[in-house]
Structure formats: C-alpha cells, structure tokens
Design a protein around this motif. Structure first.
Motif, short mmCIF file in Angstrom:
data_model
loop_
_atom_site.label_atom_id
_atom_site.label_comp_id
_atom_site.label_asym_id
_atom_site.label_seq_id
_atom_site.Cartn_x
_atom_site.Cartn_y
_atom_site.Cartn_z
N SER A 24 0.83 -1.21 0.00
CA SER A 24 0.00 0.00 0.00
C SER A 24 0.86 1.26 0.00
O SER A 24 0.50 2.27 -0.61
CB SER A 24 -0.95 -0.01 1.19
N CYS A 25 2.02 1.21 0.64
CA CYS A 25 2.95 2.36 0.62
C CYS A 25 3.47 2.58 -0.79
O CYS A 25 3.49 3.71 -1.30
CB CYS A 25 4.09 2.09 1.59
N SER A 57 0.73 3.96 -2.97
CA SER A 57 0.45 5.37 -2.69
C SER A 57 1.48 6.28 -3.36
O SER A 57 1.13 7.31 -3.94
CB SER A 57 0.46 5.62 -1.18
N ILE A 92 0.86 6.14 -7.20
CA ILE A 92 -0.32 6.86 -7.65
C ILE A 92 -0.07 8.37 -7.64
O ILE A 92 -0.54 9.10 -8.51
CB ILE A 92 -1.58 6.48 -6.81
N PHE A 93 0.70 8.84 -6.66
CA PHE A 93 1.04 10.26 -6.58
C PHE A 93 1.88 10.68 -7.80
O PHE A 93 1.56 11.65 -8.49
CB PHE A 93 1.80 10.53 -5.27
N SER A 153 -1.84 1.09 -9.36
CA SER A 153 -1.53 1.60 -8.02
C SER A 153 -2.72 1.44 -7.08
O SER A 153 -2.54 1.09 -5.91
CB SER A 153 -1.13 3.08 -8.09
N LEU A 154 -3.92 1.69 -7.58
CA LEU A 154 -5.12 1.50 -6.76
C LEU A 154 -5.27 0.04 -6.36
O LEU A 154 -5.63 -0.27 -5.21
CB LEU A 154 -6.37 1.97 -7.52
N ILE A 170 -2.84 -0.57 -3.56
CA ILE A 170 -3.30 0.00 -2.29
C ILE A 170 -4.36 -0.88 -1.67
O ILE A 170 -4.31 -1.20 -0.48
CB ILE A 170 -3.80 1.45 -2.51
N ASN A 197 -3.87 -3.21 1.72
CA ASN A 197 -4.72 -3.04 2.90
C ASN A 197 -5.39 -4.35 3.29
O ASN A 197 -5.55 -4.64 4.46
CB ASN A 197 -5.78 -1.97 2.65
#
Length: 117
Positions: free
Chosen positions: A8-9, A12, A15-16, A69-70, A73, A77
C-alpha cells in the motif's frame, strides 16, 4: 521477508507520481492539439497535431499505472488485515513461555547461517 515499503505504501507513492505525470501529459496534449505555440514543438499546425498523439498515449499509460496503483493500495490493505475478525491479542489460548521468550528476546537468538558459496 521484510520489504522496505509495503504494497500500500508503494501504491500510494506510485499513484502520486503517476497522477502528476498523467496531468502533465494531458496538458501537453491539449497545448499541442490546440496548435498552441507556447511549446516549441513542430513547425506547422499539422506537425503539432501529429506530435500531440505521443503525450496522449503516454497519459493513457499513466492512467493505467494509476489503476495498478489502486489495486496495490487495496491489495496491501487487505493483506495487512487479519484473516478473521477476532483480535489476535484476545486469544483464549496463551502462548507458551518458550514462544513468548523467543518473541520478546529475539535478538538473543543464537541461530547462525552460513553461505553455501
């Protein structure tokens, strides 16, 4: 195996970065497709319209990275959540003393590993 960054890191961060790159590519596409002379690309309107396809395709690729990326994440999770809804600390069966000591005093573990090379 410990990773430097969780799924997830990593998702994130990706995605940024992908969102910034996709936005930038869509802006460049818009400028080239509208025959803007703000960018010093191409000599004529026809060349700028031809060159506009490249940032459009690149932006679409970055949108694909955003989707990946989604998935990272969401997958990261789900991976960090326990398989059951019970709280691990509310176990009815306590850990035995040897296991508790090993977990607490992990740095006193005398296991050695040798290379096979």
């Amino acid at each position: 195996t410990n990773m430097a960054c969780s799924l997830s890191c990593c998702g994130s961060f990706c995605i940024f970065v992908s969102a910034i790159c996709a936005i930038m590519q869509f802006i460049i596409y818009g400028l080239l497709n509208s025959n803007s002379e703000r960018l010093d690309i191409g000599v004529s309107e026809a060349e700028r319209k031809d060159y506009a396809k490249t940032p459009l395709y690149t932006a679409i690729v970055y949108v694909g990275f955003i989707i990946i990326s989604l998935i990272c994440i969401v997958g990261g999770n789900k991976k960090t959540q326990p398989a059951s809804f019970e709280n691990v600390h509310d176990r009815e069966v306590p850990l035995d003393e040897a296991e508790s000591a090993r977990l607490i005093n992990d740095n006193e573990n005398n296991n050695t590993y040798e290379s096979t090379n």
